[in-house]
Design a protein around this motif. Structure first.
Motif, PDB file in Angstrom:
ATOM      1  N   TYR A  33      -2.635  -1.219   3.997  1.00 42.57           N
ATOM      2  CA  TYR A  33      -3.505  -2.335   4.364  1.00 42.57           C
ATOM      3  C   TYR A  33      -4.732  -2.363   3.452  1.00 42.57           C
ATOM      4  N   MET A  34      -5.300  -3.538   3.307  1.00 42.35           N
ATOM      5  CA  MET A  34      -6.510  -3.681   2.496  1.00 42.35           C
ATOM      6  C   MET A  34      -7.725  -3.225   3.295  1.00 42.35           C
ATOM      7  N   GLU A  35      -8.760  -2.836   2.575  1.00 41.43           N
ATOM      8  CA  GLU A  35      -9.954  -2.307   3.229  1.00 41.43           C
ATOM      9  C   GLU A  35     -10.794  -3.363   3.947  1.00 41.43           C
ATOM     10  N   VAL A  61      -7.812   3.961  -1.507  1.00 36.55           N
ATOM     11  CA  VAL A  61      -9.097   4.448  -1.032  1.00 36.55           C
ATOM     12  C   VAL A  61      -8.915   5.648  -0.107  1.00 36.55           C
ATOM     13  N   GLU A  62      -7.869   5.575   0.737  1.00 34.23           N
ATOM     14  CA  GLU A  62      -7.658   6.625   1.737  1.00 34.23           C
ATOM     15  C   GLU A  62      -6.192   6.645   2.130  1.00 34.23           C
ATOM     16  N   LYS A 119      -5.014   2.937   2.861  1.00 30.95           N
ATOM     17  CA  LYS A 119      -5.979   1.857   2.679  1.00 30.95           C
ATOM     18  C   LYS A 119      -6.118   1.556   1.185  1.00 30.95           C
ATOM     19  N   PHE A 139      -7.209  -4.136   9.113  1.00 33.02           N
ATOM     20  CA  PHE A 139      -7.063  -2.960   9.977  1.00 33.02           C
ATOM     21  C   PHE A 139      -6.426  -3.333  11.309  1.00 33.02           C
ATOM     22  N   GLY A 145      -8.180  -0.461  -1.722  1.00 33.34           N
ATOM     23  CA  GLY A 145      -9.490  -1.044  -1.985  1.00 33.34           C
ATOM     24  C   GLY A 145      -9.388  -2.438  -2.581  1.00 33.34           C
TER      25      GLY A 145
END
Length: 90
Positions: free
Chosen positions: A44-46, A82-83, A74, A51, A76
């Motif tokens: 998913y995008m940040e 990112v995570e 995640k 979310f 970015g």
């Protein structure tokens, strides 16, 4: 992204901001319940609205009554990872 996230996988795409989240929850629960899934990865995008897919999946897992390992990834806004963490860690 194809090699890492798409190749040799079943892919579902959705937008919790623009689509019917209740329908997603129902369909995901049925897919999880009726199949022997080894794992699920939510990419998913940040941005905050994306979310919502994570929340929907949590609910669908509970509805299905199954315990399937889930990884959350995640992405970015620049396209970088990112995570990446298991569902319980986020």
């Amino acid at each position: 992204y194809h090699e890492e996230f798409l190749k040799d996988r079943v892919v579902l795409v959705g937008c919790p901001k623009l689509d019917d989240v209740a329908a997603y929850r129902e369909k995901l629960a049925a897919i999880i319940e009726q199949n022997s899934l080894r794992s699920i990865e939510v990419v998913y995008m940040e941005v905050p609205c994306c979310f919502g897919l994570v929340h929907t999946l949590r609910q669908a897992l509970a509805d299905s009554g199954k315990d399937v390992p889930v990884t959350l990834t995640k992405i970015g806004i620049q396209g970088d990872i990112v995570e990446r963490a298991p569902l319980g860690a986020v």
